[in-house]
Design an enzyme around this catalytic site. Structure first.
Site, PDB file in Angstrom:
ATOM      1  N   GLY A  46     -52.443 -60.047 -40.877  1.00  0.00           N
ATOM      2  CA  GLY A  46     -53.215 -60.227 -39.650  1.00  0.00           C
ATOM      3  C   GLY A  46     -52.742 -59.251 -38.590  1.00  0.00           C
ATOM      4  N   CYS A  91     -43.636 -61.188 -38.295  1.00  0.00           N
ATOM      5  CA  CYS A  91     -44.577 -60.533 -37.384  1.00  0.00           C
ATOM      6  C   CYS A  91     -44.324 -59.036 -37.409  1.00  0.00           C
ATOM      7  CB  CYS A  91     -44.382 -61.071 -35.967  1.00  0.00           C
ATOM      8  SG  CYS A  91     -45.523 -60.373 -34.755  1.00  0.00           S
ATOM      9  N   HIS A 137     -50.829 -64.398 -30.053  1.00  0.00           N
ATOM     10  CA  HIS A 137     -50.674 -63.020 -29.549  1.00  0.00           C
ATOM     11  C   HIS A 137     -51.640 -62.747 -28.391  1.00  0.00           C
ATOM     12  CE1 HIS A 137     -47.726 -61.029 -32.105  1.00  0.00           C
ATOM     13  NE2 HIS A 137     -48.352 -61.351 -33.224  1.00  0.00           N
TER      14      HIS A 137
HETATM   15  O1  GNR Z   1     -48.125 -59.943 -41.839  1.00  0.00           O
HETATM   16  C1  GNR Z   1     -47.878 -61.038 -41.296  1.00  0.00           C
HETATM   17  N1  GNR Z   1     -47.429 -62.067 -42.063  1.00  0.00           N
HETATM   18  C2  GNR Z   1     -47.314 -63.354 -41.614  1.00  0.00           C
HETATM   19  C3  GNR Z   1     -46.614 -64.258 -42.411  1.00  0.00           C
HETATM   20  C4  GNR Z   1     -46.464 -65.569 -42.038  1.00  0.00           C
HETATM   21  C5  GNR Z   1     -47.039 -66.001 -40.859  1.00  0.00           C
HETATM   22  C6  GNR Z   1     -47.732 -65.130 -40.041  1.00  0.00           C
HETATM   23  C7  GNR Z   1     -47.883 -63.811 -40.423  1.00  0.00           C
HETATM   24  S1  GNR Z   1     -48.783 -62.715 -39.433  1.00  0.00           S
HETATM   25  C8  GNR Z   1     -48.045 -61.195 -39.838  1.00  0.00           C
HETATM   26  C9  GNR Z   1     -48.788 -60.033 -39.195  1.00  0.00           C
HETATM   27  C10 GNR Z   1     -48.678 -60.140 -37.699  1.00  0.00           C
HETATM   28  O2  GNR Z   1     -47.675 -59.900 -37.064  1.00  0.00           O
HETATM   29  N2  GNR Z   1     -49.733 -60.549 -37.059  1.00  0.00           N
HETATM   30  O3  GNR Z   1     -49.693 -60.706 -35.727  1.00  0.00           O
HETATM   31 NI    NI Z   2     -47.653 -61.125 -35.222  1.00  0.00          NI
END
Ligand code: GNR
Ligand code: NI
Length: 167
Positions: A46, A91, A137
């Site tokens: 994400g 993240c 975020h």
């Molecule tokens: O790549 C991501 N993996 C993830 C794993 C467990 C819970 C949330 C995430 S989101 C993250 C990408 C990200 O930082 N999105 O804001």
């Molecule tokens: Ni994140």
């Protein structure tokens, strides 16, 4: 297409609140394309516009193994939620840090798609975690803010030290 630089915690720009989009035009669609490319390249499941220093309510998500299902949420709102789950989160803005966060098990989200049309989505499990992580975020909240103050202090110190080394 373009890869966008991702802000790193504790950058104060990660705490800005994103503005409502309302009108999905070609500039928003271009942002979505660039964010998707950036998320897949990272790689991540994400990405919120806040992380690429664009303070608009735009999220891209793809939790599939084969990266086959891009989900775009513009102006997302949680209209229903229930249950609880605890998931080990990471993240892209907090590299190398993973810790458990409690979230709702199920969320129902209303959002606009890239066509500007409103739709609703039921999310459970990892998808629900990701939707909540990305929506945080947009409010200027990074997942580490769900951890204890002691952990936040340690994480901040670790990433500030890392930034000094790589600078
Ligand atoms: O790549 C991501 N993996 C993830 C794993 C467990 C819970 C949330 C995430 S989101 C993250 C990408 C990200 O930082 N999105 O804001
Ligand atoms: Ni994140």
């Amino acid at each position: 297409m373009a890869l966008l630089p991702i802000l790193r915690y504790p950058d104060p720009r990660l705490h800005k609140k994103a503005a409502t989009v309302s009108v999905v035009d070609d500039s928003i669609r271009q942002l979505v394309r660039d964010m998707a490319e950036t998320m897949y390249a990272a790689p991540g499941i994400g990405l919120a516009a806040t992380q690429v220093d664009v303070h608009k309510r735009v999220i891209v998500i793809d939790v599939t193994e084969d990266k086959s299902s891009l989900l775009v949420l513009i102006d997302p709102e949680i209209v229903d939620r229930d249950g609880e789950q605890v998931c080990e989160e990471g993240c892209l803005s907090v590299p190398g840090i993973f810790d458990k966060v409690a979230r709702s098990e199920h969320v129902r989200v209303r959002a606009l798609g890239t066509d500007g049309e409103s739709f609703e989505l039921d999310a459970n499990g990892l998808l629900a975690v990701c939707v909540q992580h990305e929506m945080d975020h947009l409010e200027g909240i990074v997942f580490v803010e769900h951890l204890s103050r002691l952990k936040q202090t340690r994480i901040r110190a670790k990433l500030e030290k890392q930034a000094r080394i790589t600078a």
